[in-house]
Design an enzyme around this catalytic site. Structure first.
Site, PDB file in Angstrom:
ATOM      1  N   CYS A   2       0.680  -1.182  -0.039  1.00  0.00           N
ATOM      2  CA  CYS A   2      -0.029  -0.100   0.053  1.00  0.00           C
ATOM      3  C   CYS A   2       0.911   1.272  -0.036  1.00  0.00           C
ATOM      4  O   CYS A   2       2.131   1.248   0.652  1.00  0.00           O
ATOM      5  CB  CYS A   2      -0.878   0.059   1.260  1.00  0.00           C
ATOM      6  SG  CYS A   2      -1.985  -1.387   1.385  1.00  0.00           S
ATOM      7  N   ARG A  27       4.787   0.679  -6.036  1.00  0.00           N
ATOM      8  CA  ARG A  27       5.067  -0.346  -4.885  1.00  0.00           C
ATOM      9  C   ARG A  27       3.949  -1.500  -4.951  1.00  0.00           C
ATOM     10  O   ARG A  27       3.898  -2.374  -4.150  1.00  0.00           O
ATOM     11  CB  ARG A  27       4.419   0.506  -3.520  1.00  0.00           C
ATOM     12  CG  ARG A  27       5.415   1.605  -3.168  1.00  0.00           C
ATOM     13  CD  ARG A  27       4.680   2.711  -2.215  1.00  0.00           C
ATOM     14  NE  ARG A  27       4.532   1.990  -0.842  1.00  0.00           N
ATOM     15  CZ  ARG A  27       5.294   1.960  -0.074  1.00  0.00           C
ATOM     16  NH1 ARG A  27       6.589   2.243  -0.154  1.00  0.00           N
ATOM     17  NH2 ARG A  27       5.217   1.408   1.195  1.00  0.00           N
ATOM     18  N   TRP A  74      -2.876  -2.580  -1.565  1.00  0.00           N
ATOM     19  CA  TRP A  74      -2.466  -3.967  -2.099  1.00  0.00           C
ATOM     20  C   TRP A  74      -3.083  -4.772  -1.091  1.00  0.00           C
ATOM     21  O   TRP A  74      -2.980  -4.754   0.181  1.00  0.00           O
ATOM     22  CB  TRP A  74      -0.755  -3.901  -1.790  1.00  0.00           C
ATOM     23  CG  TRP A  74      -0.444  -5.256  -2.595  1.00  0.00           C
ATOM     24  CD1 TRP A  74      -0.259  -5.521  -3.947  1.00  0.00           C
ATOM     25  CD2 TRP A  74       0.110  -6.405  -2.031  1.00  0.00           C
ATOM     26  NE1 TRP A  74       0.351  -6.591  -4.031  1.00  0.00           N
ATOM     27  CE2 TRP A  74       0.629  -7.291  -2.930  1.00  0.00           C
ATOM     28  CE3 TRP A  74       0.258  -6.888  -0.671  1.00  0.00           C
ATOM     29  CZ2 TRP A  74       1.271  -8.364  -2.785  1.00  0.00           C
ATOM     30  CZ3 TRP A  74       0.908  -7.926  -0.559  1.00  0.00           C
ATOM     31  CH2 TRP A  74       1.297  -8.678  -1.344  1.00  0.00           C
ATOM     32  N   ASN A 100      -1.225   1.677   5.635  1.00  0.00           N
ATOM     33  CA  ASN A 100      -0.679   0.787   5.082  1.00  0.00           C
ATOM     34  C   ASN A 100      -0.144   0.249   6.261  1.00  0.00           C
ATOM     35  O   ASN A 100       0.578   0.422   7.260  1.00  0.00           O
ATOM     36  CB  ASN A 100       0.683   1.494   4.456  1.00  0.00           C
ATOM     37  CG  ASN A 100       1.561   0.468   4.193  1.00  0.00           C
ATOM     38  OD1 ASN A 100       1.215  -0.389   3.916  1.00  0.00           O
ATOM     39  ND2 ASN A 100       2.988   1.089   3.614  1.00  0.00           N
ATOM     40  N   GLY A 101      -0.437  -1.487   6.189  1.00  0.00           N
ATOM     41  CA  GLY A 101       0.130  -2.213   7.420  1.00  0.00           C
ATOM     42  C   GLY A 101      -1.087  -3.294   7.789  1.00  0.00           C
ATOM     43  O   GLY A 101      -2.074  -3.646   6.862  1.00  0.00           O
ATOM     44  N   GLU A 491      19.718 -15.550  -8.837  1.00  0.00           N
ATOM     45  CA  GLU A 491      19.249 -14.282  -9.312  1.00  0.00           C
ATOM     46  C   GLU A 491      18.677 -14.196 -10.567  1.00  0.00           C
ATOM     47  O   GLU A 491      17.665 -13.554 -10.626  1.00  0.00           O
ATOM     48  CB  GLU A 491      20.325 -13.463  -8.911  1.00  0.00           C
ATOM     49  CG  GLU A 491      19.863 -11.841  -9.349  1.00  0.00           C
ATOM     50  CD  GLU A 491      18.826 -11.240  -8.545  1.00  0.00           C
ATOM     51  OE1 GLU A 491      18.202 -11.885  -7.594  1.00  0.00           O
ATOM     52  OE2 GLU A 491      18.189 -10.207  -8.766  1.00  0.00           O
ATOM     53  N   LYS A 495      14.800 -12.951 -11.771  1.00  0.00           N
ATOM     54  CA  LYS A 495      14.519 -11.817 -12.413  1.00  0.00           C
ATOM     55  C   LYS A 495      13.476 -12.614 -13.378  1.00  0.00           C
ATOM     56  O   LYS A 495      12.576 -11.741 -13.871  1.00  0.00           O
ATOM     57  CB  LYS A 495      15.839 -11.516 -12.994  1.00  0.00           C
ATOM     58  CG  LYS A 495      16.757 -10.635 -12.219  1.00  0.00           C
ATOM     59  CD  LYS A 495      16.048  -9.313 -12.058  1.00  0.00           C
ATOM     60  CE  LYS A 495      15.489  -9.144 -10.683  1.00  0.00           C
ATOM     61  NZ  LYS A 495      15.861  -9.477  -9.405  1.00  0.00           N
ATOM     62  N   GLU A 498       9.894 -13.270 -12.087  1.00  0.00           N
ATOM     63  CA  GLU A 498       9.128 -12.412 -11.739  1.00  0.00           C
ATOM     64  C   GLU A 498       8.343 -11.268 -12.465  1.00  0.00           C
ATOM     65  O   GLU A 498       7.494 -10.623 -12.178  1.00  0.00           O
ATOM     66  CB  GLU A 498       9.826 -11.747 -10.570  1.00  0.00           C
ATOM     67  CG  GLU A 498      10.898 -10.768 -10.668  1.00  0.00           C
ATOM     68  CD  GLU A 498      11.357  -9.954  -9.459  1.00  0.00           C
ATOM     69  OE1 GLU A 498      10.579  -9.593  -8.608  1.00  0.00           O
ATOM     70  OE2 GLU A 498      12.812  -9.890  -9.454  1.00  0.00           O
ATOM     71  N   HIS A 514      21.989 -34.460  -9.871  1.00  0.00           N
ATOM     72  CA  HIS A 514      20.942 -35.201  -8.573  1.00  0.00           C
ATOM     73  C   HIS A 514      19.479 -35.012  -8.548  1.00  0.00           C
ATOM     74  O   HIS A 514      18.893 -34.870  -7.709  1.00  0.00           O
ATOM     75  CB  HIS A 514      21.598 -34.585  -7.169  1.00  0.00           C
ATOM     76  CG  HIS A 514      23.023 -34.491  -7.139  1.00  0.00           C
ATOM     77  ND1 HIS A 514      23.311 -35.756  -6.596  1.00  0.00           N
ATOM     78  CD2 HIS A 514      23.970 -33.682  -7.297  1.00  0.00           C
ATOM     79  CE1 HIS A 514      24.625 -35.784  -6.679  1.00  0.00           C
ATOM     80  NE2 HIS A 514      24.993 -34.501  -6.833  1.00  0.00           N
ATOM     81  N   LYS A 613       7.070  -3.867  -4.707  1.00  0.00           N
ATOM     82  CA  LYS A 613       8.284  -3.256  -4.744  1.00  0.00           C
ATOM     83  C   LYS A 613       8.761  -3.573  -3.155  1.00  0.00           C
ATOM     84  O   LYS A 613      10.015  -3.973  -3.004  1.00  0.00           O
ATOM     85  CB  LYS A 613       8.644  -1.664  -4.972  1.00  0.00           C
ATOM     86  CG  LYS A 613      10.047  -1.270  -4.945  1.00  0.00           C
ATOM     87  CD  LYS A 613      10.829  -2.225  -5.800  1.00  0.00           C
ATOM     88  CE  LYS A 613      12.242  -1.728  -5.782  1.00  0.00           C
ATOM     89  NZ  LYS A 613      13.282  -2.851  -6.389  1.00  0.00           N
TER      90      LYS A 613
HETATM   91  C1  AGP Z   1      13.549  -8.839  -6.248  1.00  0.00           C
HETATM   92  O1  AGP Z   1      13.650  -8.390  -7.844  1.00  0.00           O
HETATM   93  C2  AGP Z   1      12.201  -8.696  -5.713  1.00  0.00           C
HETATM   94  N1  AGP Z   1      11.560  -7.486  -5.993  1.00  0.00           N
HETATM   95  C3  AGP Z   1      12.103  -8.958  -4.229  1.00  0.00           C
HETATM   96  O2  AGP Z   1      12.599 -10.589  -4.150  1.00  0.00           O
HETATM   97  C4  AGP Z   1      13.134  -8.112  -3.393  1.00  0.00           C
HETATM   98  O3  AGP Z   1      14.532  -8.475  -3.433  1.00  0.00           O
HETATM   99  C5  AGP Z   1      12.727  -8.557  -1.994  1.00  0.00           C
HETATM  100  O4  AGP Z   1      11.221  -8.285  -1.771  1.00  0.00           O
HETATM  101  C6  AGP Z   1      13.559  -7.927  -0.833  1.00  0.00           C
HETATM  102  O5  AGP Z   1      13.054  -6.473  -1.098  1.00  0.00           O
HETATM  103  P1  AGP Z   1      14.224  -5.477  -0.207  1.00  0.00           P
HETATM  104  O6  AGP Z   1      15.547  -5.778  -0.859  1.00  0.00           O
HETATM  105  O7  AGP Z   1      13.605  -4.113  -0.286  1.00  0.00           O
HETATM  106  O8  AGP Z   1      14.199  -5.956   1.402  1.00  0.00           O
END
Ligand code: AGP
Length: 618
Positions: A2, A27, A74, A100-101, A491, A495, A498, A514, A613
């Site tokens: 949010c 966000r 959200w 927000n929360g 990583e 990427k 997501e 394995h 985000k």
């Molecule tokens: C990464 O591309 C994602 N958006 C997500 O995994 C992100 O890295 C994770 O939520 C951690 O966020 P932060 O680094 O703001 O704590």
């Protein structure tokens, strides 16, 4: 997550709120709304879907409405629809707020409020809070004092009944010249302008109005009036807060000609890494200067164990950090998913240092992991990008990434900056233990060259886009690497999945035999990070295993490696560097591959479905 924006000033609030909400779109959200105050009445407008839907239902701007609150939701409690979107008003219609929360004990409170005669419109926890404040406000009105005093006390009483997290902006119809903001566990910043104030979840919604801000801390509330603001705790203790400068400008937030923030942030990496390293490397002596942790370096040098805790991309950077601390500083290190660490009753011996890594500095699981570490007596450091964020202020000390705001949901420049900071820290700790000046100078010299080496990879945009084009119809990909490139494989997989929604899995290359090798077909691209390093021959062997079974390979190799071509159906090369720093280069083609795959598949790269985000809820 949010997003909250609130305006208190002399201008028409509506356009300011809308612009601010648009700055917070990254966000992640599924509905939006505003409440606008003029005199003793506020109007409320809210819709599900994008902010454009909200704009369609808003009336013409009313210049008399110079106070207002706005929200992008959200969904956590209650499906994403208009009724459940914010703002929420109490049953008396006097109190309206955005939140927000999560209110963890909302069900119990709702049951009690219903018995007290309150009515509800939505399924949300937030409406429970609105009604709880309204309930106490009604009670306060029988007592001495002004409406504003009653309003303030009602907010305090309600919040002292709450378990959970909140960033709040609250208005009361009887107090048109007042607004309250409160923070606990979710971000809230107060922008202080010329006779105007902007409350927001992050600075990107504030910077176009003012660069002076007050960073709220948990349990603090700000009471805004036309002639200024006061800050106190929710237990009514005065608190003095200092005004700070917001450390990034609006143009850093704007797209600056790029199609997406992610594209911009990938391209920014040379400059961002230069800024991250600038002034921190002492090549002459082979030392590193990290101002934010100078007072803890002695503890760090003596520590018997480093535990890094993070989520997502930050966790992958931490895994590179584990190898760096062990190799360069010979300090035992491990990486813990914050969401696991927080619930596992972890053993944290005397002298352990915990490093929390987080771009946003607001990730709920990472925050909770820090609390656990502190309860067990650990020294806790933060490696954070967002200045003044909750994690930055909760940890004993820390290092800022200094790469400017990262808007795209898929983290890119934060990853390379996190690895750079961990590399610098590992060198400095090593120098205080066994690492020679020569060895440190070699590493730091290479580190200083990374920004321009990244630049050369970015020039391969069209080539990498063509590889993405050739493979975007494949529904499952594998990413494989060894040693320092194993976290890069993880990583790269994150990427891709997501933002392109293609299923992808990252693995240590040797793990294929394995189990995962059973998956290999010519319909599953296998992305290998096969740069020249200590395990190069082993990786070639893994590539051969895949090709022998008809698998197609996308290979990231070292420039000038003329041995690799026969093993690659698609070849991307990166400049050479020492093994410990290869992740800073090998990750870049994988970021670009994911970006182009997502664009070619027609997805919203900066706001991928179901993602936010900053994950400020569990
Ligand atoms: C990464 O591309 C994602 N958006 C997500 O995994 C992100 O890295 C994770 O939520 C951690 O966020 P932060 O680094 O703001 O704590």
């Amino acid at each position: 997550m949010c997003g909250i924006v609130a305006y208190f000033g002399k201008k028409a609030a509506q356009p300011i709120l809308l612009e601010g909400l648009k700055r917070l779109e990254y966000r992640g959200y599924d509905s939006a709304g505003v409440a606008l105050m003029a005199g003793n009445t506020f109007e409320q407008h809210k819709t599900s879907g994008r902010i454009a839907n909200l704009e369609e239902v808003l009336p013409a701007v009313n210049a008399a409405q110079t106070i207002g609150i706005g929200h992008t939701r959200w969904a956590t409690h209650g499906e994403p629809n208009t009724t459940n979107s914010h703002p929420h008003t109490d049953a008396t219609g006097k109190i309206t707020l955005v939140h927000n929360g999560i209110i963890e004990n909302y069900a119990t409170l709702k049951k009690w409020l219903l018995k007290e005669g309150c009515t509800f419109q939505s399924e949300t926890d937030t409406e429970v809070l609105a009604n709880l404040i309204g309930y106490f406000y009604t009670q306060e009105q029988d007592k001495d004092g002004t409406a504003c005093e009653h309003f303030e006390r009602a907010v305090q009483k309600a919040l002292n009944e709450i378990y959970g997290t909140y960033g709040l902006a609250i208005m009361c119809a009887d107090c048109p010249d007042m607004m309250i903001g409160v923070k606990k566990g979710s971000p809230l910043i107060l922008g202080v302008g010329e006779n105007e104030f902007v409350l927001a979840s992050d600075a990107s919604a504030i910077v176009e109005h003012t660069t002076r801000a007050v960073y709220m801390s948990d349990g603090e509330m700000v009471i805004i009036h036309a002639d200024g603001f006061t800050t106190k705790t929710i237990t009514n203790k005065e608190v003095s807060k200092e005004l700070k400068d917001i450390e990034f400008s609006l143009d850093q937030i704007e797209l600056e000609g790029f199609e997406h923030y992610m594209q911009k942030e990938i391209a920014e990496q040379p400059e961002a890494l230069h800024t991250c390293l600038n002034g921190r490397i002492d090549l002459k002596n082979g030392r590193v200067i990290l101002g934010g942790i100078q007072n803890l370096l002695r503890d760090l040098t003596r520590t018997k164990r480093i535990i890094m805790t993070a989520c997502g991309t930050a966790w992958h950077a931490a895994l590179v950090g584990e190898f760096l601390f062990e190799q360069l500083a010979r300090i035992p290190a491990e990486v813990e998913y914050a969401s696991e660490f927080r619930y596992r009753n972890p053993i944290v011996e005397e002298g352990t240092v915990v490093i929390a890594i987080s771009q946003s500095g607001e990730t709920a699981d990472t925050l909770a992991a820090i609390e656990q570490a502190k309860e067990r007596g650990a020294t806790v450091l933060g490696v954070v990008n967002a200045v003044g964020s909750t994690i930055a202020r909760l940890t004993d000390a820390g290092v800022y990434l200094r790469v400017g705001p990262e808007i795209g949901v898929a983290s890119t420049k934060a990853f390379t900056a996190q690895v750079s900071v961990l590399a610098m820290l590992a060198v400095e700790l090593g120098r205080r233990r066994h690492l020679s000046a020569d060895a440190a100078q070699t590493i730091l010299t290479e580190l200083a060259k990374i920004p321009q080496k990244v630049e050369s990879i970015l020039a391969q945009q069209e080539h990498i886009k063509a590889i993405a084009q050739a493979n975007i119809h494949k529904d499952n990909w594998l990413f494989l690497g060894r040693g320092f490139n194993y976290p890069v494989a993880l990583e790269g997989a994150l990427k891709l999945k997501e933002i392109s929604y293609i299923h992808a899995e990252g693995l240590p290359a040797a793990e294929m035999k394995h189990g995962p090798i059973a998956l290999i077909t010519d319909d599953m691209p296998a992305v290998f990070v096969a740069t020249q390093c200590s395990q190069y021959e082993k990786v070639i062997g893994n590539i051969e295993e895949v090709r022998a079974r008809g698998g197609k390979t996308i290979v990231v190799a070292t420039e000038g490696d003329d041995h690799i071509a026969p093993y690659a159906d698609y070849l991307i090369t990166v400049p050479d560097t020492i093994e410990q720093l290869q992740p800073l280069l090998t990750v870049v083609p994988l970021q670009m591959l994911a970006y182009h795959a997502a664009v070619l598949r027609g997805h919203d790269v900066d706001k991928p479905r179901n993602l936010a985000k900053s994950v400020t809820v569990e």
